[in-house]
Design a protein around this motif. Structure first.
Motif, mmCIF file in Angstrom:
data_model
loop_
_atom_site.group_PDB
_atom_site.id
_atom_site.type_symbol
_atom_site.label_atom_id
_atom_site.label_comp_id
_atom_site.label_asym_id
_atom_site.label_seq_id
_atom_site.Cartn_x
_atom_site.Cartn_y
_atom_site.Cartn_z
ATOM 1 N N ARG A 40 3.707 -14.010 -7.820
ATOM 2 C CA ARG A 40 3.675 -13.226 -9.058
ATOM 3 C C ARG A 40 3.213 -11.799 -8.781
ATOM 4 N NH1 ARG A 40 0.307 -15.328 -14.197
ATOM 5 N NH2 ARG A 40 2.221 -16.562 -14.462
ATOM 6 N N ASP A 41 2.149 -11.650 -8.016
ATOM 7 C CA ASP A 41 1.627 -10.312 -7.729
ATOM 8 C C ASP A 41 2.660 -9.477 -6.983
ATOM 9 O OD1 ASP A 41 -0.664 -11.229 -8.908
ATOM 10 O OD2 ASP A 41 -1.962 -10.939 -7.164
ATOM 11 N N ALA A 42 3.332 -10.089 -6.016
ATOM 12 C CA ALA A 42 4.331 -9.359 -5.237
ATOM 13 C C ALA A 42 5.474 -8.878 -6.124
ATOM 14 C CB ALA A 42 4.862 -10.244 -4.110
ATOM 15 N N LEU A 43 5.886 -9.735 -7.061
ATOM 16 C CA LEU A 43 6.959 -9.357 -7.971
ATOM 17 C C LEU A 43 6.556 -8.177 -8.841
ATOM 18 C CD1 LEU A 43 9.698 -9.879 -9.386
ATOM 19 C CD2 LEU A 43 8.471 -11.435 -10.917
ATOM 20 N N LEU A 44 5.362 -8.248 -9.435
ATOM 21 C CA LEU A 44 4.930 -7.180 -10.333
ATOM 22 C C LEU A 44 4.705 -5.868 -9.582
ATOM 23 C CD1 LEU A 44 2.514 -9.137 -12.698
ATOM 24 C CD2 LEU A 44 4.954 -8.627 -13.001
ATOM 25 N N LEU A 45 4.195 -5.959 -8.373
ATOM 26 C CA LEU A 45 4.047 -4.757 -7.553
ATOM 27 C C LEU A 45 5.399 -4.088 -7.328
ATOM 28 C CD1 LEU A 45 1.489 -6.143 -4.962
ATOM 29 C CD2 LEU A 45 1.147 -4.049 -6.281
ATOM 30 N N ARG A 46 6.420 -4.902 -7.048
ATOM 31 C CA ARG A 46 7.756 -4.328 -6.787
ATOM 32 C C ARG A 46 8.378 -3.770 -8.061
ATOM 33 N NH1 ARG A 46 10.865 -1.569 -4.817
ATOM 34 N NH2 ARG A 46 12.400 -1.981 -3.170
ATOM 35 N N VAL A 47 8.141 -4.430 -9.189
ATOM 36 C CA VAL A 47 8.654 -3.926 -10.471
ATOM 37 C C VAL A 47 8.078 -2.542 -10.765
ATOM 38 C CG1 VAL A 47 8.531 -4.231 -12.983
ATOM 39 C CG2 VAL A 47 9.140 -6.165 -11.519
ATOM 40 N N ILE A 48 6.778 -2.385 -10.567
ATOM 41 C CA ILE A 48 6.107 -1.129 -10.892
ATOM 42 C C ILE A 48 6.337 -0.064 -9.817
ATOM 43 C CG2 ILE A 48 3.829 -0.087 -11.249
ATOM 44 C CD1 ILE A 48 4.866 -1.641 -13.646
ATOM 45 N N GLY A 49 6.572 -0.498 -8.573
ATOM 46 C CA GLY A 49 6.822 0.459 -7.492
ATOM 47 C C GLY A 49 5.599 0.711 -6.630
ATOM 48 N N SER A 50 4.780 -0.321 -6.446
ATOM 49 C CA SER A 50 3.559 -0.214 -5.643
ATOM 50 C C SER A 50 3.598 -1.228 -4.496
ATOM 51 C CB SER A 50 2.335 -0.490 -6.525
ATOM 52 O OG SER A 50 2.167 0.510 -7.496
ATOM 53 N N PRO A 51 2.835 -0.952 -3.418
ATOM 54 C CA PRO A 51 2.004 0.231 -3.192
ATOM 55 C C PRO A 51 2.848 1.427 -2.752
ATOM 56 C CG PRO A 51 1.865 -1.233 -1.316
ATOM 57 C CD PRO A 51 2.695 -1.954 -2.338
ATOM 58 N N ASP A 52 2.488 2.605 -3.244
ATOM 59 C CA ASP A 52 3.232 3.819 -2.935
ATOM 60 C C ASP A 52 2.291 4.831 -2.290
ATOM 61 O OD1 ASP A 52 4.767 6.074 -2.804
ATOM 62 O OD2 ASP A 52 5.350 6.091 -4.914
ATOM 63 N N PRO A 53 2.404 5.043 -0.981
ATOM 64 C CA PRO A 53 1.506 5.993 -0.311
ATOM 65 C C PRO A 53 1.686 7.428 -0.824
ATOM 66 C CG PRO A 53 3.294 5.347 1.152
ATOM 67 C CD PRO A 53 3.366 4.448 -0.046
ATOM 68 N N TYR A 54 2.827 7.697 -1.466
ATOM 69 C CA TYR A 54 3.043 9.024 -2.052
ATOM 70 C C TYR A 54 2.371 9.168 -3.421
ATOM 71 C CZ TYR A 54 6.724 8.883 1.493
ATOM 72 O OH TYR A 54 7.415 8.742 2.669
ATOM 73 N N GLY A 55 1.974 8.028 -4.000
ATOM 74 C CA GLY A 55 1.280 8.058 -5.281
ATOM 75 C C GLY A 55 2.149 8.411 -6.466
ATOM 76 N N LYS A 56 3.473 8.192 -6.365
ATOM 77 C CA LYS A 56 4.390 8.597 -7.431
ATOM 78 C C LYS A 56 5.105 7.427 -8.102
ATOM 79 C CE LYS A 56 3.589 12.945 -6.549
ATOM 80 N NZ LYS A 56 2.740 13.745 -7.466
ATOM 81 N N GLN A 57 5.175 6.273 -7.447
ATOM 82 C CA GLN A 57 5.884 5.093 -7.953
ATOM 83 C C GLN A 57 7.339 5.421 -8.324
ATOM 84 O OE1 GLN A 57 3.067 3.895 -11.052
ATOM 85 N NE2 GLN A 57 2.264 2.288 -9.732
ATOM 86 N N ILE A 58 7.977 6.220 -7.473
ATOM 87 C CA ILE A 58 9.358 6.636 -7.713
ATOM 88 C C ILE A 58 10.310 5.442 -7.731
ATOM 89 C CG2 ILE A 58 11.305 7.902 -6.709
ATOM 90 C CD1 ILE A 58 9.251 9.697 -8.081
ATOM 91 N N PHE A 88 -2.752 -9.683 -18.930
ATOM 92 C CA PHE A 88 -2.555 -8.287 -18.538
ATOM 93 C C PHE A 88 -2.812 -8.096 -17.052
ATOM 94 C CE2 PHE A 88 -4.799 -4.220 -17.666
ATOM 95 C CZ PHE A 88 -3.700 -3.377 -17.764
ATOM 96 N N GLY A 89 -1.906 -7.394 -16.380
ATOM 97 C CA GLY A 89 -2.078 -7.068 -14.968
ATOM 98 C C GLY A 89 -2.076 -5.567 -14.752
ATOM 99 N N GLN A 90 -3.197 -5.033 -14.275
ATOM 100 C CA GLN A 90 -3.292 -3.611 -13.921
ATOM 101 C C GLN A 90 -2.857 -3.456 -12.476
ATOM 102 O OE1 GLN A 90 -4.754 -0.689 -15.891
ATOM 103 N NE2 GLN A 90 -3.486 0.204 -14.290
ATOM 104 N N VAL A 91 -1.756 -2.759 -12.260
ATOM 105 C CA VAL A 91 -1.178 -2.638 -10.923
ATOM 106 C C VAL A 91 -1.732 -1.401 -10.220
ATOM 107 C CG1 VAL A 91 0.964 -2.435 -9.606
ATOM 108 C CG2 VAL A 91 0.911 -3.815 -11.702
ATOM 109 N N ALA A 92 -2.310 -1.601 -9.053
ATOM 110 C CA ALA A 92 -2.792 -0.470 -8.271
ATOM 111 C C ALA A 92 -1.601 0.400 -7.862
ATOM 112 C CB ALA A 92 -3.541 -0.960 -7.036
ATOM 113 N N ILE A 93 -1.841 1.688 -7.729
ATOM 114 C CA ILE A 93 -0.749 2.612 -7.420
ATOM 115 C C ILE A 93 -0.485 2.689 -5.927
ATOM 116 C CG2 ILE A 93 -0.006 5.028 -7.542
ATOM 117 C CD1 ILE A 93 -1.627 5.179 -10.205
ATOM 118 N N ASP A 94 -1.541 2.888 -5.139
ATOM 119 C CA ASP A 94 -1.359 3.080 -3.694
ATOM 120 C C ASP A 94 -1.879 1.923 -2.859
ATOM 121 O OD1 ASP A 94 -3.995 3.488 -4.254
ATOM 122 O OD2 ASP A 94 -4.199 5.360 -3.123
ATOM 123 N N GLN A 95 -2.283 0.835 -3.532
ATOM 124 C CA GLN A 95 -2.793 -0.332 -2.826
ATOM 125 C C GLN A 95 -1.994 -1.567 -3.242
ATOM 126 O OE1 GLN A 95 -5.227 -0.112 -0.495
ATOM 127 N NE2 GLN A 95 -5.261 2.107 -0.856
#
Length: 395
Positions: A40-58, A88-95
């Motif tokens: 589940r976590d892996a899916l939501l991370l990919r949906v949101i675009g994280s982790p993104d070392p650029y910090g933009k979630q492009i 509710f899941g708060q997705v980290a941006i760069d982690q």
């Protein structure tokens, strides 16, 4: 080399209060993601675009801020007197992690509308015209939220004249009641004030001893006086977010506060707990100009509040932190109450970077212990896009 094809998952992109996120029905998620865990976590991370070392979630649906890197999973509730379960899941941006430790008070405003529209609320409970009362079980913290959703012509009403500072356009008002909002956090024994004190001396290396009110209500929150950390309480985002030393200071205070609250057992645990607790600073009212250019007059608010979210100063105010502010303001002796004049109150109006917000609270003292039965505030919500999100099949 064989590449995994993309899969599509029914989803709705919604604004709730001053946040926005991707909403799912539990039944629509892939089978492996219908239960908590790494899939589940892996899916939501990919949906949101994280982790993104650029910090933009492009390469995802996230907006590269704590207010826009959010996910929600809803299902019909099996609990008595509840319509829907809300996770509710708060997705980290760069982690690479999703923080499940707390609620999002802003997105809570979108839960009722989404639940009605998605068939998760029994039709007999939804009027053709009027106000639908949606009883929500907040699964992260085990609390009840009651949403009052306007209905017009058999549809959720989204447009209206209600204005919310921090949101550009007006919309229909959704009133939220957070019932018994004192959070039952692990290590805190379910206490509203986990240390047993309204104000603590919090010793923070490199900073000194700070007066702090640490409260579990809405979301675990650490309050300090603005002047004690070198601020006025009227700051906007750039004053904090453009200052690496300030960000590091607030994170250090947050870590030591979390340890004293019993939320973590060692300081290094705070790195994987970005969503909770919150750290906020408060002050008596002064005139200031909000981020939209609107003048907030000292006479129009009871106090000033600024809060950090996911390591940055929030552009407005998190809904759960607003509950914490309202609760603390109602209890004489807390730093928040003192900033608001030090008098007993049933509501507080506070200034934040984007303007003002009012929170009503029903608090009472019995046998020397304070309890809060309800916190009330108004938000708004709107569907921004609906259909499917697509992710690589191996996500």
């Amino acid at each position: 080399m064989v590449h995994a094809a993309q899969i599509r998952i029914p989803a709705t992109y919604m604004r709730g209060g001053t946040s926005k996120g991707v909403f799912f029905r539990l039944q629509d998620l892939p089978a492996s993601a219908q239960a908590p865990g790494t899939a589940r976590d892996a899916l939501l991370l990919r949906v949101i675009g994280s982790p993104d070392p650029y910090g933009k979630q492009i390469d995802g649906m996230g907006g590269a801020t704590s207010s826009t890197s959010k996910t929600v999973i809803l299902s019909k509730s099996g609990r008595p007197d509840h319509d829907v379960d809300y996770l509710f899941g708060q997705v980290a941006i760069d982690q690479p992690f999703v923080d499940w430790s707390g609620n999002c008070g802003n997105l809570s405003a979108a839960v009722g509308p989404f639940a009605i529209r998605s068939g998760l609320v029994e039709s007999s409970r939804v009027p053709h015209d009027g106000i639908a009362t949606v009883r929500i079980w907040q699964a992260n913290i085990g609390k009840t939220i009651v949403a009052h959703v306007p209905m017009t012509g058999g549809q959720v009403q989204e447009t209206g004249n209600f204005e919310l500072d921090g949101v550009t356009f007006p919309a229909a008002e959704v009133q939220l009641e957070f019932l018994d909002p004192a959070a039952e956090e692990e290590g805190a024994g379910g206490a509203m004030f986990p240390t047993g004190k309204l104000v603590d001396d919090l010793e923070v290396p490199g900073i000194g001893v700070l007066k702090a009110t640490m409260i579990n209500a809405g979301i675990p929150t650490i309050f300090v006086n603005a002047e004690a950390v070198g601020y006025t309480g009227a700051e906007l985002q750039d004053a904090i977010n453009a200052d690496p030393k300030a960000l590091a200071m607030f994170e250090t205070i947050r870590a030591h506060g979390a340890l004293k609250m019993g939320l973590i057992q060692s300081l290094d645990e705070i790195a994987t707990r970005q969503h909770t607790p919150k750290i906020a600073f408060v002050a008596r009212p002064v005139d200031y100009v909000s981020s939209s250019g609107k003048l907030v007059k000292a006479g129009d608010v009871d106090m000033l509040a600024r809060a950090m979210s996911m390591g940055k100063l929030h552009h407005a105010m998190m809904g759960t932190a607003a509950v914490a502010i309202g609760t603390a303001a109602a209890i004489p002796g807390t730093l928040v109450n003192l900033a608001a004049g030090g008098v007993a109150r049933k509501a507080v109006r506070f200034g934040h970077p984007s303007g003002m917000l009012r929170v009503g609270v029903e608090a009472r003292q019995k046998n020397g212990e304070w309890t809060v039965t309800k916190a009330i505030m108004s938000r708004s919500a709107r569907v921004l896009m609906e259909g499917w999100v697509r992710v690589p099949g191996d996500a």
